[in-house]
Design a protein around this motif. Structure first.
Motif, PDB file in Angstrom:
ATOM      1  N   PRO A   1      29.574 -22.493 -11.874  1.00  0.00           N
ATOM      2  CA  PRO A   1      30.294 -23.646 -12.437  1.00  0.00           C
ATOM      3  C   PRO A   1      31.712 -23.849 -11.906  1.00  0.00           C
ATOM      4  O   PRO A   1      32.074 -24.956 -11.508  1.00  0.00           O
ATOM      5  CB  PRO A   1      30.291 -23.346 -13.938  1.00  0.00           C
TER       6      PRO A   1
ATOM      7  N   TYR B   1      31.621 -24.936  -8.313  1.00  0.00           N
ATOM      8  CA  TYR B   1      31.082 -26.291  -8.186  1.00  0.00           C
ATOM      9  C   TYR B   1      32.176 -27.321  -8.481  1.00  0.00           C
ATOM     10  O   TYR B   1      32.378 -28.270  -7.710  1.00  0.00           O
ATOM     11  CB  TYR B   1      29.902 -26.500  -9.133  1.00  0.00           C
TER      12      TYR B   1
ATOM     13  N   TYR C   1      29.676 -32.518 -16.342  1.00  0.00           N
ATOM     14  CA  TYR C   1      29.059 -31.280 -15.853  1.00  0.00           C
ATOM     15  C   TYR C   1      28.734 -30.337 -17.005  1.00  0.00           C
ATOM     16  O   TYR C   1      29.564 -30.075 -17.864  1.00  0.00           O
ATOM     17  CB  TYR C   1      29.978 -30.575 -14.862  1.00  0.00           C
TER      18      TYR C   1
ATOM     19  N   ALA D   1      26.697 -26.629 -17.217  1.00  0.00           N
ATOM     20  CA  ALA D   1      25.966 -25.565 -16.527  1.00  0.00           C
ATOM     21  C   ALA D   1      24.659 -25.220 -17.226  1.00  0.00           C
ATOM     22  O   ALA D   1      23.735 -24.683 -16.606  1.00  0.00           O
ATOM     23  CB  ALA D   1      26.850 -24.325 -16.419  1.00  0.00           C
TER      24      ALA D   1
ATOM     25  N   ASN E   1      21.405 -26.536 -15.634  1.00  0.00           N
ATOM     26  CA  ASN E   1      20.944 -26.003 -14.348  1.00  0.00           C
ATOM     27  C   ASN E   1      20.376 -24.608 -14.566  1.00  0.00           C
ATOM     28  O   ASN E   1      20.943 -23.603 -14.121  1.00  0.00           O
ATOM     29  CB  ASN E   1      22.106 -25.962 -13.354  1.00  0.00           C
TER      30      ASN E   1
END
Length: 300
Positions: A184, A187, A209, A211, A214
């Protein structure tokens, strides 16, 4: 072709399905970038709780082009997908419309099918920005198995088919590649680096976003060496691109030449398909398609 001064306000997101393209698009929205896929059109599927963020008109156009050539998103050829001359005119109008709606902001252009025909789209908008979203092939294949019941072998092949034109595009134009597999903090750091290069306020809070979304691949890293050779080599080459700190956001793809033979008949078929499209917004510009068919150019 769109004027370079106007096309600089477009940001193309290029990447395979289930590769973090929605996350990248949502993060750009957090920084004030306009997305045609407003909340009225966002498809909040269970596989993507925050919505797929796809540009409705671009999605609809790409679906029609695929269908006209006898393909669909999950069944594509091992070759370039051809456009005809009028496709470029319609796509140009779609992008012009997005630029007008976005003013004074930049506009994001997102649909995974762009990865199947990136040179066509980017040739319309010289000086547009482009960002490639990358995810490990096996993680993508597992996600497709979970979402679409697509066997792992087919998912891996599809990953390669979608990225076959993405790699030379990235290498030729030194386009930034953002790996969705990054931890994270890394990214977000890489995203802010790219956003700053775009001239956006990269210090704004990134709320999109998450995490937790994902997680398909699990906490253990995927085994790259066990991938089929062709997939492995393609992934490794894209991974090299993702590690580059020096990149160019602006893409100047040469103008594409398309056949005009039988164009009117194909144009009629496309307009008929668009009128039965998935998104209400498609109705807005399909009327201009009728004008294009009669006059050779859309009217805005």
């Amino acid at each position: 072709m769109i004027d370079a001064k106007r096309s600089k306000d477009l940001i193309f997101i290029v990447g395979m399905h289930r590769s973090g393209t929605s996350c990248l698009t949502g993060c750009l929205e957090d920084l004030g970038v306009y997305n045609e896929a407003d909340m009225a059109h966002v498809n909040k599927a269970s596989s993507n709780p925050k919505g797929n963020r796809e540009s409705p008109d671009v999605h609809l156009f790409n679906e029609v082009v695929l269908k006209r050539n006898g393909y669909k998103w999950s069944n594509i050829p091992n070759k370039a997908i051809p456009w005809i001359a009028s496709d470029y005119k319609i796509a140009e109008f779609v992008l012009e419309n997005m630029i007008n709606q976005a003013k004074p902001s930049m506009a994001v252009v997102k649909d995974p099918r762009i990865a199947l025909m990136p040179y066509q789209w980017l040739s319309i908008a010289p000086n547009a920005a482009c960002i490639i979203s990358l995810r490990h092939p096996m993680t993508v294949a597992k996600s497709l198995l979970k979402r679409s019941n697509l066997p792992i072998e087919e998912g891996l092949k599809l990953w390669a088919d979608y990225n076959r034109e993405v790699l030379p595009l990235a290498q030729e134009y030194n386009i930034p590649v953002l790996s969705y597999d990054l931890p994270p903090e890394q990214y977000i750091q890489r995203f802010r680096q790219i956003a700053a290069a775009l001239g956006l306020d990269a210090h704004k809070q990134i709320k999109f976003y998450d995490a937790n979304f994902n997680t398909v691949g699990g906490k253990k890293a995927e085994d790259t060496e066990s991938l089929p050779d062709s997939v492995k080599q393609l992934y490794k080459a894209l991974l090299v691109q993702s590690e580059k700190q020096d990149f160019s956001l602006r893409v100047h793809v040469r103008e594409q030449v398309a056949p005009a033979e039988g164009e009117n008949m194909k144009m009629v078929e496309m307009i008929n398909s668009l009128e039965k499209g998935l998104y209400p917004s498609g109705k807005f510009w399909v009327n201009f398609g009728h004008v294009l068919l009669k006059t050779g150019r859309p009217v805005s």
